[in-house]
Design an enzyme around this catalytic site. Sequence first.
Site, PDB file in Angstrom:
ATOM      1  N   GLY A  75      36.787  56.172  29.498  1.00 44.27           N
ATOM      2  CA  GLY A  75      37.652  56.998  30.339  1.00 44.27           C
ATOM      3  C   GLY A  75      38.941  56.245  30.587  1.00 44.27           C
ATOM      4  O   GLY A  75      38.922  55.047  30.921  1.00 44.27           O
TER       5      GLY A  75
ATOM      6  N   ALA B 126      39.090  54.561  34.090  1.00 44.99           N
ATOM      7  CA  ALA B 126      38.195  53.419  34.220  1.00 44.99           C
ATOM      8  C   ALA B 126      38.634  52.263  33.342  1.00 44.99           C
ATOM      9  O   ALA B 126      38.565  51.093  33.746  1.00 44.99           O
ATOM     10  CB  ALA B 126      36.766  53.845  33.872  1.00 44.99           C
TER      11      ALA B 126
ATOM     12  N   GLU C 121      43.833  62.694  32.205  1.00 43.33           N
ATOM     13  CA  GLU C 121      42.486  63.130  31.833  1.00 43.33           C
ATOM     14  C   GLU C 121      41.758  63.770  33.009  1.00 43.33           C
ATOM     15  O   GLU C 121      40.634  64.235  32.859  1.00 43.33           O
ATOM     16  CB  GLU C 121      41.666  61.959  31.282  1.00 43.33           C
ATOM     17  CG  GLU C 121      41.967  61.641  29.832  1.00 43.33           C
ATOM     18  CD  GLU C 121      41.017  60.643  29.219  1.00 43.33           C
ATOM     19  OE1 GLU C 121      41.018  60.522  27.990  1.00 43.33           O
ATOM     20  OE2 GLU C 121      40.264  59.976  29.959  1.00 43.33           O
TER      21      GLU C 121
ATOM     22  N   GLY D 281      55.647  47.427  18.215  1.00 37.84           N
ATOM     23  CA  GLY D 281      55.916  46.920  19.551  1.00 37.84           C
ATOM     24  C   GLY D 281      56.112  47.997  20.596  1.00 37.84           C
ATOM     25  O   GLY D 281      55.518  49.073  20.536  1.00 37.84           O
TER      26      GLY D 281
ATOM     27  N   ASP E 203      45.278  51.494  27.188  1.00 38.45           N
ATOM     28  CA  ASP E 203      44.927  51.357  28.600  1.00 38.45           C
ATOM     29  C   ASP E 203      45.137  49.928  29.082  1.00 38.45           C
ATOM     30  O   ASP E 203      45.629  49.698  30.193  1.00 38.45           O
ATOM     31  CB  ASP E 203      43.475  51.793  28.825  1.00 38.45           C
ATOM     32  CG  ASP E 203      43.254  53.259  28.486  1.00 38.45           C
ATOM     33  OD1 ASP E 203      44.168  54.067  28.764  1.00 38.45           O
ATOM     34  OD2 ASP E 203      42.189  53.599  27.946  1.00 38.45           O
TER      35      ASP E 203
END
Length: 288
Positions: A42, A45, A137, A202, A230
């Site tokens: 997720g 998370a 999300e 990059g 993430d």
Amino acid sequence: MSNRLPVAVVGSINLDLIATAERLPTAGETIGGAVLSEQPGGKGANQAAAAARLGGNVRMIGAVGSDGQGQRMLAALAGAGVDTTDVGVLPEPTGTALIVVDGDGENQIVVCPGANSGLSLDRVEFGPEETVLCQLEVGLPVVLEAARRSKGYFVLNAAPAMDLPAELLERCDLVIVNESEYALIPALAEAKLVAVTYGGDGSAMFVHGTKVAGAPSAAVTVANTVGAGDAFCAALVLGLRSGLDYERALAVANAVGADAVGDPSSQPELAQLGHYVGRTAAALDGTR
């Protein structure tokens, strides 16, 4: 870097079901010989776990189901050092992501939101010193409410890409997207501060559509790209909030993302942020 920066992550918590295959299937095609694994995931998370491992003081605001998978997700977050007090436990099943990863680490993902759809901020408060980090999300109304309630620095990882209300964009102190998402959301050209990732090329920072900084990526063997973006988000937020300038913050986030790409987990083990600051300092100073 010694102070633990307070971060509240509002977002999704999923169980990742990952099939690793030699290549990604085309429409209607069946591919055999894949290897199945289950991991905590997720976008919310993943970002919370990364921020905590990098040294942030992180709490997760999300929802899981009252099932075994939900308990596993909570345990994984707690194990990474994330405060899960504000994670709701709902009757719906825990969110699940179905992921296929090929031999080069590229992926296809289908998300079944489950309990994420029931996320509520009814009893959640944000402190003035707390950085709030959201993704898309979870429902857009929840993200808008978080933006309205946030008293301090507000960050949006605009993924997956969608049309964004003007009110939300105006509230964002920072928006983080990849190259495809930047192209799919034209309004970002007017945003006050946008970080864009370009994979092997990059990343760059834009102020009202004008590029003001950039940093190259590091060469790395790719194991899994699922959690790399993430980890980049978490590192960039902590770097900027720690006082790094745009170029250094991007370089640090690129280094963290590179470590994440080389780890098969969606929530990889990471060093403290200061390690990456030191690792990138010599290279950056050598180019000046």
